[in-house]
Design a protein around this motif. Sequence first.
Motif, PDB file in Angstrom:
ATOM      1  N   MET A   1      34.420 -22.210   4.733  1.00 21.14           N
ATOM      2  CA  MET A   1      33.118 -21.613   4.450  1.00 21.14           C
ATOM      3  C   MET A   1      32.598 -20.789   5.624  1.00 21.14           C
ATOM      4  N   VAL A   2      33.361 -20.744   6.729  1.00 23.37           N
ATOM      5  CA  VAL A   2      32.875 -20.135   7.965  1.00 23.37           C
ATOM      6  C   VAL A   2      33.774 -18.975   8.377  1.00 23.37           C
ATOM      7  N   LYS A   3      33.145 -17.830   8.626  1.00 20.83           N
ATOM      8  CA  LYS A   3      33.940 -16.681   9.070  1.00 20.83           C
ATOM      9  C   LYS A   3      34.182 -16.765  10.578  1.00 20.83           C
ATOM     10  N   GLU A   4      35.202 -16.080  11.041  1.00 24.44           N
ATOM     11  CA  GLU A   4      35.543 -16.076  12.460  1.00 24.44           C
ATOM     12  C   GLU A   4      34.376 -15.551  13.299  1.00 24.44           C
ATOM     13  N   GLY A   5      34.051 -16.283  14.367  1.00 23.55           N
ATOM     14  CA  GLY A   5      33.024 -15.822  15.300  1.00 23.55           C
ATOM     15  C   GLY A   5      31.607 -16.184  14.934  1.00 23.55           C
ATOM     16  N   ALA A   6      31.413 -16.979  13.884  1.00 22.88           N
ATOM     17  CA  ALA A   6      30.054 -17.352  13.479  1.00 22.88           C
ATOM     18  C   ALA A   6      29.427 -18.313  14.492  1.00 22.88           C
ATOM     19  N   ILE A   7      28.103 -18.265  14.576  1.00 24.20           N
ATOM     20  CA  ILE A   7      27.336 -19.237  15.360  1.00 24.20           C
ATOM     21  C   ILE A   7      26.924 -20.340  14.395  1.00 24.20           C
ATOM     22  N   VAL A   8      27.270 -21.589  14.716  1.00 23.94           N
ATOM     23  CA  VAL A   8      27.066 -22.701  13.784  1.00 23.94           C
ATOM     24  C   VAL A   8      26.114 -23.724  14.402  1.00 23.94           C
ATOM     25  N   ILE A   9      24.980 -23.936  13.742  1.00 20.89           N
ATOM     26  CA  ILE A   9      23.955 -24.868  14.212  1.00 20.89           C
ATOM     27  C   ILE A   9      23.852 -26.008  13.207  1.00 20.89           C
ATOM     28  N   ASP A  10      24.220 -27.197  13.642  1.00 24.22           N
ATOM     29  CA  ASP A  10      24.295 -28.368  12.772  1.00 24.22           C
ATOM     30  C   ASP A  10      23.080 -29.253  12.991  1.00 24.22           C
ATOM     31  N   VAL A  11      22.217 -29.321  11.987  1.00 27.14           N
ATOM     32  CA  VAL A  11      20.993 -30.114  12.076  1.00 27.14           C
ATOM     33  C   VAL A  11      21.194 -31.515  11.501  1.00 27.14           C
ATOM     34  N   GLY A  12      22.295 -31.711  10.790  1.00 21.05           N
ATOM     35  CA  GLY A  12      22.511 -32.960  10.074  1.00 21.05           C
ATOM     36  C   GLY A  12      22.673 -34.160  10.969  1.00 21.05           C
ATOM     37  N   ILE A  13      22.062 -35.270  10.572  1.00 19.04           N
ATOM     38  CA  ILE A  13      22.280 -36.569  11.220  1.00 19.04           C
ATOM     39  C   ILE A  13      22.514 -37.571  10.092  1.00 19.04           C
ATOM     40  N   ASN A  14      23.780 -37.833   9.805  1.00 18.82           N
ATOM     41  CA  ASN A  14      24.166 -38.715   8.714  1.00 18.82           C
ATOM     42  C   ASN A  14      24.761 -39.993   9.309  1.00 18.82           C
ATOM     43  N   ARG A  15      24.143 -41.117   9.012  1.00 24.76           N
ATOM     44  CA  ARG A  15      24.558 -42.402   9.589  1.00 24.76           C
ATOM     45  C   ARG A  15      25.522 -43.122   8.655  1.00 24.76           C
ATOM     46  N   GLU A  16      26.582 -43.637   9.251  1.00 22.79           N
ATOM     47  CA  GLU A  16      27.502 -44.500   8.512  1.00 22.79           C
ATOM     48  C   GLU A  16      27.791 -45.746   9.333  1.00 22.79           C
TER      49      GLU A  16
END
Length: 292
Positions: free
Chosen positions: A222-237
């Motif tokens: 789902m991600v193109k080369e060179g993208a800036i990726v900001i992950d806000v998710g906090i999923n607890r297991e």
Amino acid sequence: MNLLDGKLVSAKIKEDIKQEAAAFLAETGRKPHLVAILVGNDGASETYVASKMRNCELVGFESTNIHFDTSISEGELLAKINELNADGGVDGLIVQLPLPKHIDPERVTEAIDYRKDVDGFHPVNLGRMQRNLPCFIPATPYGILLMLAHYGIDTSGMHAVVVGRSNIVGSPMSILLARNSNPGNCTVTLTHSRTRNVKEEVLRADIIVAAIGKKHFITADMVKEGAIVIDVGINREMSDRTKSGYKLYGDVDFEQVAPKSSWITPVPGGVGLMTIVGLLKNTLEAAKGSIY
């Protein structure tokens, strides 16, 4: 791949806040004061509030944690908020969510004086944010902006795709990235659960903000080369391999996505630490009376 290191950036900004708080104390004779209200015994909420209180102490703020049982009525909680609104010794006021079902979170949010609303959730602050006027920005989006600014990332002209439309992260993030500012000046697409072909939308992104609350929702395809990726998710297991008894995962499959990214945030050690910084900066500005 470059790491957007929340641990490094938050430590630097907290040191700056500490110096400003010391100057504020020297000038006024008091410390910036944050009050947090917690209702009930939700484990995650107790952890978050404790972290906020601990960070206040580290930067030289005064902090107060007011803990109510779930039996408190909505009227009693609103009365306490009104009391704190009128208290000149209180600069910032937050009510930790979620609240028990018998208490309307919208009524609670609107009851907080917008000049003390350091979470940035009050409609006055959200409206001012949309118009690019002085306001308290929601802490997580604010932390993301501070991180991008720290690394000198020029977002002007980029196509940003925000995944998730919550009032806490997704929606305000889409507004902030589109504003005439830096970071900002992006063309923004806001995707959500009803978006058709999310993968196609995300593949177009120069900047991805993943805030949907689903473990590893964003995959490498789902991600193109060179993208800036900001992950806000906090999923607890649950996990028997950690002292805490659980393990945190982001909304992004970090191991697979990182090699394709120009910049990426880790989980943990990324946006979560910056959220605390956003709250502290808002509290400092509230003490200074910056929002009127």
